[in-house]
Each structure stands twice: as structure tokens, then as C-alpha cells.
Design an enzyme around this catalytic site. Structure first.
Site, PDB file in Angstrom:
ATOM      1  N   LYS A 105     -12.041  16.504 -11.039  1.00  0.00           N
ATOM      2  CA  LYS A 105     -12.534  15.395 -11.864  1.00  0.00           C
ATOM      3  C   LYS A 105     -13.937  15.002 -11.413  1.00  0.00           C
ATOM      4  CE  LYS A 105      -9.609  12.147 -12.203  1.00  0.00           C
ATOM      5  NZ  LYS A 105      -8.731  10.996 -12.053  1.00  0.00           N
ATOM      6  N   SER A 131     -17.809   4.350  -9.534  1.00  0.00           N
ATOM      7  CA  SER A 131     -17.781   4.253  -8.069  1.00  0.00           C
ATOM      8  C   SER A 131     -18.978   4.997  -7.486  1.00  0.00           C
ATOM      9  CB  SER A 131     -16.489   4.865  -7.504  1.00  0.00           C
ATOM     10  OG  SER A 131     -15.459   3.902  -7.495  1.00  0.00           O
ATOM     11  N   ASN A 181      -5.326  -2.119 -14.095  1.00  0.00           N
ATOM     12  CA  ASN A 181      -6.772  -1.947 -14.252  1.00  0.00           C
ATOM     13  C   ASN A 181      -7.111  -1.053 -15.445  1.00  0.00           C
ATOM     14  OD1 ASN A 181      -9.174  -0.055 -13.674  1.00  0.00           O
ATOM     15  ND2 ASN A 181      -9.652  -1.892 -12.513  1.00  0.00           N
ATOM     16  N   LYS A 204      -7.936  11.308  -1.670  1.00  0.00           N
ATOM     17  CA  LYS A 204      -7.043  10.252  -2.183  1.00  0.00           C
ATOM     18  C   LYS A 204      -6.279   9.687  -0.992  1.00  0.00           C
ATOM     19  CE  LYS A 204      -5.756   8.343  -6.106  1.00  0.00           C
ATOM     20  NZ  LYS A 204      -6.525   8.071  -7.323  1.00  0.00           N
ATOM     21  N   GLY A 264     -10.099   1.755  -5.213  1.00  0.00           N
ATOM     22  CA  GLY A 264      -8.768   1.270  -5.577  1.00  0.00           C
ATOM     23  C   GLY A 264      -7.990   2.273  -6.407  1.00  0.00           C
ATOM     24  N   ASP A 265      -6.730   1.999  -6.614  1.00  0.00           N
ATOM     25  CA  ASP A 265      -5.852   2.760  -7.507  1.00  0.00           C
ATOM     26  C   ASP A 265      -4.648   1.845  -7.734  1.00  0.00           C
ATOM     27  OD1 ASP A 265      -5.520   5.593  -8.743  1.00  0.00           O
ATOM     28  OD2 ASP A 265      -3.583   5.279  -7.822  1.00  0.00           O
ATOM     29  N   GLN A 317      -8.513  15.086  -8.127  1.00  0.00           N
ATOM     30  CA  GLN A 317      -9.734  14.282  -7.964  1.00  0.00           C
ATOM     31  C   GLN A 317     -10.950  15.162  -7.712  1.00  0.00           C
ATOM     32  OE1 GLN A 317      -9.287  10.572  -7.721  1.00  0.00           O
ATOM     33  NE2 GLN A 317     -11.428  10.666  -8.314  1.00  0.00           N
TER      34      GLN A 317
HETATM   35  P1  NDP Z   1      -2.506  -0.751 -11.553  1.00  0.00           P
HETATM   36  O1  NDP Z   1      -1.678  -0.929 -10.351  1.00  0.00           O
HETATM   37  O2  NDP Z   1      -3.657  -1.660 -11.756  1.00  0.00           O
HETATM   38  O3  NDP Z   1      -1.588  -0.808 -12.858  1.00  0.00           O
HETATM   39  C1  NDP Z   1      -0.533   0.083 -13.075  1.00  0.00           C
HETATM   40  C2  NDP Z   1       0.238  -0.394 -14.293  1.00  0.00           C
HETATM   41  O4  NDP Z   1       1.232   0.564 -14.625  1.00  0.00           O
HETATM   42  C3  NDP Z   1       0.981  -1.714 -14.079  1.00  0.00           C
HETATM   43  O5  NDP Z   1       1.020  -2.451 -15.266  1.00  0.00           O
HETATM   44  C4  NDP Z   1       2.386  -1.250 -13.685  1.00  0.00           C
HETATM   45  O6  NDP Z   1       3.395  -2.189 -13.992  1.00  0.00           O
HETATM   46  C5  NDP Z   1       2.533  -0.034 -14.573  1.00  0.00           C
HETATM   47  N1  NDP Z   1       3.462   0.939 -14.007  1.00  0.00           N
HETATM   48  C6  NDP Z   1       3.426   1.483 -12.765  1.00  0.00           C
HETATM   49  N2  NDP Z   1       4.446   2.336 -12.607  1.00  0.00           N
HETATM   50  C7  NDP Z   1       5.142   2.330 -13.775  1.00  0.00           C
HETATM   51  C8  NDP Z   1       6.286   3.005 -14.252  1.00  0.00           C
HETATM   52  N3  NDP Z   1       6.949   3.867 -13.478  1.00  0.00           N
HETATM   53  N4  NDP Z   1       6.698   2.749 -15.532  1.00  0.00           N
HETATM   54  C9  NDP Z   1       6.019   1.882 -16.320  1.00  0.00           C
HETATM   55  N5  NDP Z   1       4.930   1.220 -15.919  1.00  0.00           N
HETATM   56  C10 NDP Z   1       4.498   1.436 -14.676  1.00  0.00           C
HETATM   57  O7  NDP Z   1      -3.009   0.771 -11.531  1.00  0.00           O
HETATM   58  P2  NDP Z   1      -4.254   1.415 -12.254  1.00  0.00           P
HETATM   59  O8  NDP Z   1      -4.386   0.831 -13.605  1.00  0.00           O
HETATM   60  O9  NDP Z   1      -5.401   1.357 -11.326  1.00  0.00           O
HETATM   61  O10 NDP Z   1      -3.826   2.953 -12.326  1.00  0.00           O
HETATM   62  C11 NDP Z   1      -2.986   3.453 -13.378  1.00  0.00           C
HETATM   63  C12 NDP Z   1      -3.113   4.951 -13.440  1.00  0.00           C
HETATM   64  O11 NDP Z   1      -4.488   5.309 -13.661  1.00  0.00           O
HETATM   65  C13 NDP Z   1      -2.720   5.710 -12.170  1.00  0.00           C
HETATM   66  O12 NDP Z   1      -2.214   6.975 -12.527  1.00  0.00           O
HETATM   67  C14 NDP Z   1      -4.053   5.894 -11.454  1.00  0.00           C
HETATM   68  O13 NDP Z   1      -4.035   6.980 -10.542  1.00  0.00           O
HETATM   69  C15 NDP Z   1      -4.947   6.188 -12.639  1.00  0.00           C
HETATM   70  N6  NDP Z   1      -6.363   5.952 -12.395  1.00  0.00           N
HETATM   71  C16 NDP Z   1      -6.830   4.744 -11.968  1.00  0.00           C
HETATM   72  C17 NDP Z   1      -8.185   4.553 -11.770  1.00  0.00           C
HETATM   73  C18 NDP Z   1      -8.770   3.234 -11.423  1.00  0.00           C
HETATM   74  O14 NDP Z   1      -9.997   3.110 -11.450  1.00  0.00           O
HETATM   75  N7  NDP Z   1      -7.970   2.206 -11.115  1.00  0.00           N
HETATM   76  C19 NDP Z   1      -9.121   5.673 -11.918  1.00  0.00           C
HETATM   77  C20 NDP Z   1      -8.537   6.891 -12.454  1.00  0.00           C
HETATM   78  C21 NDP Z   1      -7.199   7.016 -12.642  1.00  0.00           C
HETATM   79  P3  NDP Z   1       3.579  -3.537 -13.108  1.00  0.00           P
HETATM   80  O15 NDP Z   1       2.370  -4.371 -13.378  1.00  0.00           O
HETATM   81  O16 NDP Z   1       4.829  -4.125 -13.648  1.00  0.00           O
HETATM   82  O17 NDP Z   1       3.664  -3.079 -11.694  1.00  0.00           O
END
Ligand code: NDP
Length: 448
Positions: free
Chosen positions: A116, A380, A242, A128, A167-168, A113
Site C-alpha cells: 500500500k 501520515s 475513524n 504494523k 493509529g488503527d 502495508q
Molecule cells: P476504529 O477503531 O476507529 O473503528 C472500527 C469500527 O469498526 C468501530 O465502529 C467498531 O465498532 C467496528 N468494528 C470493529 N470490529 C467489528 C466487527 N467484528 N464487526 C462489526 N463492526 C466492527 O478503527 P478504524 O476506523 O481506524 O479502522 C477500521 C479498519 O480500517 C481497519 O481494518 C483498519 O486496519 C483500516 N484502516 C484504518 C486506517 C486509519 O487511518 N485509521 C488506515 C487504513 C486502514 P465499535 O465502535 O462498536 O467497537
């Protein structure tokens, strides 16, 4: 293979001390190997312990989170906040509520982070946080009680000028809303103490979409270099949270064809292109059970297998779920299935071995998370600015700024590729560009 003696010593020391912190060691090793030529040229770094200061978090906070479920049973979870670097501004980075979180995952995320955030050009340090708590199967009331208890402890370590979480995974608007409510009860109104707030509670328009949209803006810039575009390209996108969902929407909006999507339960392949209405209905009304999709669209197929193990011909892959979701075998499969571009929406979604496969493939071009998913934290940062000015920008204004930030990050990567003769290795370029900024900052701050 690391070659520089200083780098080897730093890495070996970390390995000895944190032998079990696999994700942290992986992220640090990739970074150190990218910046090796610069370290080789600057013999003064070792005496100042620049690399040690770069890879070591300024502070690690660990606390217990007691909460009560709807049956009155008390539970204890662990909360973390890693404050990695304040060189560029308040620590900034998301909170993750997920069962497999531990200190290693947190340290790697806070480390990444920092670099980034440096690439965004905004005044934000790196941090984080997390809890080993899953919202899955919990009632709204349970989630609220957990968030309030978590914030009761975290509030001691954050404020708008010190550390600003967002969030994350597992932490969306609902969780941020509960945490922000508790923060205000404890410390009074402070608009900029958390970002990713609901828009009504002074969150920024466009923050929800920012990471997914930003990913596609970076991809557009990268494709543009090759005289290619998103339109008509076939996509495989993992993660329906997200990041993944907003990336899917942007791709469809730009005329791309999303062939396959996935969540933690399995993956869905629709050769005619995923129907977004049907998908959203499943996410909202059917407990995210993707298998239901095939009832309405029988030509589609659902599988419990990883999306990356399936035989799907495509042009572009966007891993947007979690760390290390693509291994070397799956990387080879992607290439064999025609995939030529990949952009990392999730943090460190490809194993080191998968990255080796990509780097060895002559025509394969990929965008690293540090650069490609920086849109979320960038907006953010814009939320913090709006809160400080007591202003609200329109969605269009925020989106325009996001496009500029993502295109600037790409330009920085491209220029670094040219300056260091890196070809199209945007991952090494992103590390070098961020490293150059952080080294200067460490040196100008004196011994801190
Ligand atoms: P969310 O919790 O909103 O969504 C995560 C998604 O990934 C869900 O659909 C979840 O499935 C799926 N998932 C989680 N673990 C697994 C796995 N082991 N195998 C398959 N699918 C999986 O998280 P985000 O979208 O916020 O974050 C996703 C990634 O992006 C992370 O690495 C995060 O650190 C990164 N990120 C997020 C940011 C943000 O603004 N939110 C910013 C920058 C990076 P299910 O719905 O079934 O749980």
C-alpha cells in the site's frame, strides 16, 4: 489455484511453518496469485529468493506490557511491532489495540502495508503494531497508563528515521497523544516519531479524515470511469470509527444517500438516509448504542445481525470495520440486492471466497484496500514531511494533496489493468503495480 512451481513452493513452505496464521496466509496467497504471470516470465527470481524476501518480515518484535487498573490490580498484555520492509523508507503503519489481535493478523497487516505504501509514491516502508488490549470499558487513566507502559517498550524500536507508527482500530488521537507524551519523556522531542498526533501536538490537519475521505476520492475516480458519480447513489457502510464515520460524512457531503451503517453491536437501516447529527450524538453521548436511533427516527430499524446479512437494496458497499467481515454468502446477497460497486475501507474486509463471487460477477467492480484506503498512510507521510520542515499546511492544502495521491493511485491501477489486459480487476492491478516497484528495490539493495 496457484500454478507456478516457485510460487507453490514458497506458499507451501509458509503453510508448513505458519499453519495457524490464517490471515497472513490468506493475504500472501491472494498477492502471489495476482503476480503469478510476472513470476512466470522471470526465471531469475527464485535464485535470488525474491518472493521469500518479499513475504518475510524483516523483524518481529514482541513484548509484554504491564499496567495497573484503577483498583490497583496489575495486568499483563502483549505488544507487537512487525517491521516488514524498510526498502522504501522508515517502517510505517498503524497500531491496533483490540482483543482479537495476534501474530497472524499483525503479519498480514504489515505485509499489505508495505505494498500500500509503495502505491502512494511516498518514501515509506511497511510495518504494523498492536496490543491485545481493548480500550472498551477502561477509564481514561487506565488507558493512559497502558499507553505509557506500551510506549516505554516500543520506544526502544522506533524513531522518526527508523519506524513511525500511527493509529488503527482502537488507537485514535487520545491514545497517540498519551504515547507521544511518553515517547518525549524517554527520548526527547522528536516531532516525526508518531503520526496521527493531535493537531495541537504537531499532528497534520486532515489526518483524521484522510482514510475515509481518501476512500471516497478513490471511489469517485473509479465511478468516473463508468460515467457514474457518488451523488444519488445508495450506500451501505460498515464501521463507525475513524474510517467509516469520515467516509459517511464525505458521501453525504457529495450528495450520496447512506442507507445503513454498523458497529460491533449491530446495524442500523434508515430508508430515508442516516441522519448524521443523530448518529454522532449516539456515538458521543450514548455509548455507541445504535438501537437508540430508532427512538428519534421510528421508521429506521436496528438489528444485532451483521449489516452484510440484511436485506437492503443499495448501489455501493463500503466495508470499513475489520478483516473478513464479508463472506461469500453475504457477497452474493449484496449483488442480489443491486450493489454494483464496493470499495474496501478496512484492510482485507472480504474473504477469499467473497472475492471470488465478486470477480465472477460480470458487472461488479471493486476497489482493493491496498489502493482504496491508502489515504490515511499517505497523509501520515505528509505529517512526517510537515514535522521535518517544521511547517503546518492548511486543511485545504492537505486535502488537495490527498486528492491528487488517490487519483494517481487509481490511474496507476487503471494503467496496469490496460497493460496486463486485466479488464476492471483493480485488485490484481494494485498488487502488480506495487510488486513491480518492490522487486526492483530488492534487486537494487543487494542481499539484504
Ligand atoms: P476504529 O477503531 O476507529 O473503528 C472500527 C469500527 O469498526 C468501530 O465502529 C467498531 O465498532 C467496528 N468494528 C470493529 N470490529 C467489528 C466487527 N467484528 N464487526 C462489526 N463492526 C466492527 O478503527 P478504524 O476506523 O481506524 O479502522 C477500521 C479498519 O480500517 C481497519 O481494518 C483498519 O486496519 C483500516 N484502516 C484504518 C486506517 C486509519 O487511518 N485509521 C488506515 C487504513 C486502514 P465499535 O465502535 O462498536 O467497537
Amino acid at each position: 489455484m496457484l500454478k507456478n512451481p516457485y510460487i507453490i513452493r514458497v506458499y507451501n513452505d509458509l503453510q508448513t511453518k505458519f499453519n495457524e496464521q490464517i490471515e497472513y496466509l490468506q493475504a500472501v496467497k491472494e498477492f502471489l496469485s495476482a503476480i503469478e504471470p510476472l513470476v512466470e516470465q522471470d526465471k531469475g527470481l527464485e535464485k535470488e529468493a525474491i518472493l521469500e524476501r518479499m513475504v518475510t518480515p524483516e523483524r518481529i518484535i514482541k513484548f509484554r506490557v504491564p499496567w495497573q487498573d484503577d483498583q490497583g490490580q496489575v495486568h499483563i498484555n502483549w505488544g507487537y511491532r512487525i517491521q516488514h520492509s524498510s526498502l522504501l523508507g522508515p517502517y510505517k503503519g498503524g497500531l491496533r489495540f483490540d482483543t482479537p489481535v495476534n501474530e497472524s493478523v499483525m503479519k498480514f497487516l504489515a505485509f499489505e502495508q508495505t505494498f500500500k505504501n509503495a502505491l502512494t509514491g511516498l518514501p515509506m516502508g511497511g510495518g504494523k503494531g498492536s496490543a491485545d488490549f481493548s480500550t472498551r470499558g477502561k477509564s481514561d487513566q487506565e488507558i493512559m497508563r497502558f499507553c505509557q507502559s506500551y510506549m516505554t517498550e516500543l520506544a526502544k524500536h522506533i524513531n522518526e528515521n527508523l519506524d513511525v507508527p500511527a493509529g488503527d482500530i482502537g488507537v485514535g488521537k487520545r491514545e497517540i497523544g498519551y504515547m507521544y507524551g511518553q515517547y518525549k519523556r524517554l527520548k526527547g522531542v522528536e516531532l516525526g516519531s508518531l503520526t496521527g498526533k493531535p493537531v495541537l501536538a504537531n499532528g497534520s490537519l486532515g489526518r483524521e479524515e484522510a482514510t475515509g475521505y481518501g476512500l471516497i476520492y478513490f471511489l469517485q475516480a473509479m465511478l468516473n470511469e463508468e460515467n457514474e458519480e457518488v451523488s444519488q447513489k445508495r450506500f451501505i457502510i460498515s464501521g463507525l470509527g475513524n474510517v467509516g464515520l469520515n467516509a459517511i460524512k464525505k458521501v453525504i457531503h457529495l450528495g450520496g444517500l447512506v442507507l445503513a451503517v454498523s458497529n460491533s453491536q449491530g446495524s442500523l437501516y434508515d430508508p430515508q438516509g442516516i441522519n448524521i447529527k443523530c448518529l454522532e450524538d449516539i456515538l458521543v453521548n450514548h455509548n455507541k448504542d445504535l438501537s437508540i436511533y430508532t427512538q428519534e427516527r421510528p421508521h429506521a430499524s436496528f438489528s444485532k445481525d451483521s449489516i452484510w446479512s440484511r436485506q437492503i437494496e443499495a448501489d455501493i458497499a463500503l466495508p470499513c470495520a475489520t478483516q473478513n467481515e464479508i463472506n461469500a454468502e453475504q457477497a452474493r446477497k449484496l449483488i442480489a440486492n443491486g450493489v454494483r460497486f464496493l470499495a474496501e475501507g478496512a484492510n482485507m474486509p472480504c474473504t477469499s471466497e467473497a472475492i471470488e463471487v465478486f470477480n465472477q460477477s460480470k458487472d461488479f467492480i471493486w476497489a482493493p484496500a491496498k489502493a482504496a484506503n491508502a489515504g490515511g498512510v499517505a497523509v501520515s507521510g505528509l505529517e512526517m514531511s510537515q514535522n521535518a520542515m517544521r511547517l503546518k499546511w492548511s486543511f485545504e492544502e492537505v486535502d488537495e494533496k490527498l486528492q491528487t495521491i488517490m487519483s494517481d493511485i487509481f490511474t496507476r491501477c487503471k494503467e496496469t489493468c490496460l497493460a496486463f489486459d486485466l479488464g476492471k480487476n483493480y485488485a490484481v492491478a494494485a498488487d502488480i503495480a506495487a510488486y513491480q516497484k518492490i522487486v526492483q528495490l530488492i534487486q537494487m539493495h543487494g542481499l539484504v
